[in-house]
Design a protein around this motif. Structure first.
Motif, short mmCIF file in Angstrom:
data_model
loop_
_atom_site.label_atom_id
_atom_site.label_comp_id
_atom_site.label_asym_id
_atom_site.label_seq_id
_atom_site.Cartn_x
_atom_site.Cartn_y
_atom_site.Cartn_z
N PHE A 383 20.89 10.67 4.08
CA PHE A 383 20.94 12.07 3.65
C PHE A 383 19.68 12.37 2.83
O PHE A 383 19.74 12.55 1.62
N PRO A 384 18.53 12.39 3.53
CA PRO A 384 17.26 12.46 2.79
C PRO A 384 17.12 13.72 1.93
O PRO A 384 16.52 13.65 0.86
N LEU A 385 17.68 14.85 2.37
CA LEU A 385 17.52 16.06 1.55
C LEU A 385 18.38 15.98 0.28
O LEU A 385 17.90 16.26 -0.82
N PHE A 386 19.64 15.60 0.44
CA PHE A 386 20.49 15.46 -0.74
C PHE A 386 19.88 14.45 -1.72
O PHE A 386 19.87 14.65 -2.93
N THR A 387 19.34 13.36 -1.16
CA THR A 387 18.76 12.30 -1.99
C THR A 387 17.48 12.79 -2.67
O THR A 387 17.23 12.50 -3.84
N ALA A 388 16.68 13.59 -1.92
CA ALA A 388 15.44 14.12 -2.50
C ALA A 388 15.74 15.02 -3.70
O ALA A 388 15.08 14.93 -4.74
N VAL A 389 16.75 15.87 -3.56
CA VAL A 389 17.08 16.78 -4.68
C VAL A 389 17.47 15.98 -5.91
O VAL A 389 17.01 16.25 -7.03
N TYR A 390 18.30 14.97 -5.70
CA TYR A 390 18.70 14.12 -6.82
C TYR A 390 17.46 13.49 -7.47
O TYR A 390 17.29 13.52 -8.70
N ASN A 391 16.57 12.93 -6.65
CA ASN A 391 15.41 12.24 -7.21
C ASN A 391 14.44 13.19 -7.91
O ASN A 391 13.81 12.82 -8.90
N GLU A 400 6.80 18.63 -4.37
CA GLU A 400 5.75 18.50 -3.34
C GLU A 400 6.05 17.35 -2.38
O GLU A 400 5.50 17.29 -1.28
N ASP A 401 6.90 16.41 -2.78
CA ASP A 401 7.20 15.25 -1.93
C ASP A 401 8.22 15.57 -0.83
O ASP A 401 8.47 14.74 0.04
N ILE A 402 8.84 16.76 -0.89
CA ILE A 402 9.96 17.04 0.03
C ILE A 402 9.61 16.80 1.51
O ILE A 402 10.36 16.11 2.22
N PRO A 403 8.49 17.34 2.03
CA PRO A 403 8.22 17.11 3.47
C PRO A 403 8.20 15.64 3.84
O PRO A 403 8.78 15.24 4.84
N ALA A 408 12.10 10.61 6.73
CA ALA A 408 12.75 9.30 6.81
C ALA A 408 13.64 9.20 8.05
O ALA A 408 14.40 10.11 8.34
N PRO A 409 13.53 8.08 8.79
CA PRO A 409 14.34 7.94 10.01
C PRO A 409 15.81 7.70 9.68
O PRO A 409 16.14 7.20 8.60
N SER A 410 16.69 8.07 10.59
CA SER A 410 18.12 7.88 10.37
C SER A 410 18.69 6.92 11.40
O SER A 410 18.29 6.94 12.56
#
Ligand code: NAD
Ligand code: 13P
Length: 413
Positions: A383-391, A400-403, A408-410
């Motif tokens: 869940f890269p987006l949920f994880t990105a928001v947390y981080n 800026e790191d979001i893209p 990340a592959p699933s």
């Protein structure tokens, strides 16, 4: 025959708006509902602002801070959480939870999710045992035992059936009677609409409240639920719809309580991400990319952890799914505060305090709760987006790191 008494637990921005919607409907449907709607108010002292049309220097109500319930019941406006919107006079602000729910057969739960546990503790043993609930809460309950929908958590805690309402519903727009749609999920065991129980022996039924992810066994989720006595109008989809449906607030009834609850909860994390990229000035394309991934992660989360009950169509076809994603990423509080946090270089918690006058963001806490759960399952990378928001909230990553983070592959797509 009896009429249903409806009580609203909560009186924030959305709580007050839903109380208004319901009070209009109890008045319009006197065959089904008692007219008065009790609304529980977490009591506080509030000064009526000089900008309010009710401000009158000569009035005792305006010279010093007053109890919020007193203000609501005197001028029929929640000047703190829904300023400028006249409320129907059949809403009664009540500071006592116990009195608010007295004899109520329909309980509407509408609080920021961090406060529901304490409220339910106080409600135990105080409600009608056959009451029915609807949760308007956008959040999920995470504990060391796993993750649970608030509708189910409330049902289990209070021993009642609880459905869910969620949709693309920015409260102020609904309060101003601008048209919107919403989704109500209500799917109690069939005994509600079946034969009445024999005199003196309340009909009960053991129901299984879906699944709880991350749990080894589900036995605590069996709720002994009492049938609605035959003297009340049945709570069919048609009658439940009448609690909420207005010419400006169109209700679609569904059975998928899990899908409705998850859409409302998870989109708050996505709205924070949309605020981050908008705060960077990246424009609508970036926001749309975040929404696309967010919708996929909502569906994946539902299918992975609530597979027995969730329907993909609830996310892709109903107001509580794709439509709530769009509105929340356009004008919601989570979006606006996340955007401002990037623009002003402040933490989102500081922005919340500075800008929201006591209203509460749900996206930040939900991002932490969902991350804690995903971590415990070893599934953060899925869940890269949920994880990105947390981080990003934690300061480990930047907006800026979001893209890059979304590349990340699933393993499970
Ligand atoms: P809000 O953000 O306006 O929160 C403020 C409320 O919290 C006030 O009623 C305040 O009295 C209460 N509160 C503060 N401290 C408390 C405490 N210690 N104990 C109990 N209550 C306390 O609330 P809201 O907008 O009504 O949100 C309720 C739910 O509705 C949330 O899950 C939210 O996601 C959802 N929702 C909100 C909107 C919206 O546009 N506001 C729209 C749809 C759904
Ligand atoms: P916010 O809590 O971000 O304002 O979202 C409101 C909402 O849920 C709109 O449907």
């Amino acid at each position: 025959t009896k009429k249903h008494r409806v009580a609203v637990i909560g009186s924030g921005n959305w709580g007050t708006t839903i109380a208004k919607v319901i009070a209009e409907n109890t008045k319009a449907n006197p065959d089904l509902f008692e007219e008065t709607v009790q609304m529980w108010v977490f009591e506080e002292e509030v000064q009526i602002p000089e900008s309010s049309e009710h401000f009158d220097r000569g009035s005792a109500l305006c010279t010093k801070p007053q109890k919020l319930t007193h203000i609501i019941n005197s001028i029929h406006e929640n000047v703190k959480y829904l300023p400028g919107v006249p409320l129907p006079s059949n809403i009664v602000g009540n500071p006592s939870l116990e009195e608010t729910v007295k004899e109520a057969s329909i309980l509407i739960f509408n609080l920021p999710h961090q406060f529901i546990e304490k409220a339910c503790d106080q409600l135990q043993g105080k409600i009608l045992p056959f009451a029915r609930g609807i949760s308007c809460i956008k959040g999920i309950e995470v504990s060391d035992k796993g993750i649970e929908l608030f509708s189910e958590w409330i049902g289990r805690k209070l021993g009642i059936y609880c459905g869910a309402l969620s949709g693309a519903n920015i409260a102020t727009e609904v309060a101003l009677e601008k048209w919107s749609e919403t989704t109500v999920a209500y799917d109690p065991p069939s005994m509600d609409s079946s034969q009445p129980s024999p005199q003196g022996s309340p009909k009960t039924s053991q129901i299984n409240l879906g699944e709880m992810s991350g749990r080894a066994e589900d036995s605590s989720k069996k709720v002994k639920m009492m049938a609605l006595p035959a003297e009340y109008p049945p709570l069919s989809h048609e009658n439940v719809k009448k609690i909420f449906h207005r010419p400006y607030f169109h209700v679609r009834m569904v059975d998928d309580v899990a899908g409705v609850s998850l859409g409302g909860a998870l989109k708050n994390i996505v709205a924070v991400a949309a605020g981050f990229v908008d705060g960077l000035g990246w424009g609508d394309n970036a926001k749309a990319a975040v929404m696309r991934v967010g919708l996929l992660e909502e569906v994946k989360f539902g299918k992975m952890f609530f597979e027995k009950s969730v329907k993909t169509a609830t996310f892709t076809e109903e107001s509580c799914g794709v439509a709530d994603m769009i509105t929340s990423c356009s004008g919601g509080r989570n979006f606006r505060c996340a955007k401002m946090s990037v623009e002003k270089g402040m933490s989102i918690n500081e922005v919340e305090k500075q800008e929201l006058n006591g209203q509460k963001l749900q996206g930040t806490s939900t991002a932490y709760e969902v991350n804690g759960f995903l971590k415990s399952q070893g599934l953060e990378d899925e869940f890269p987006l949920f994880t990105a928001v947390y981080n990003i909230l934690e300061g480990n990553k930047k907006p800026e790191d979001i893209p890059k983070l979304l590349e990340a592959p699933s393993k499970y797509r």
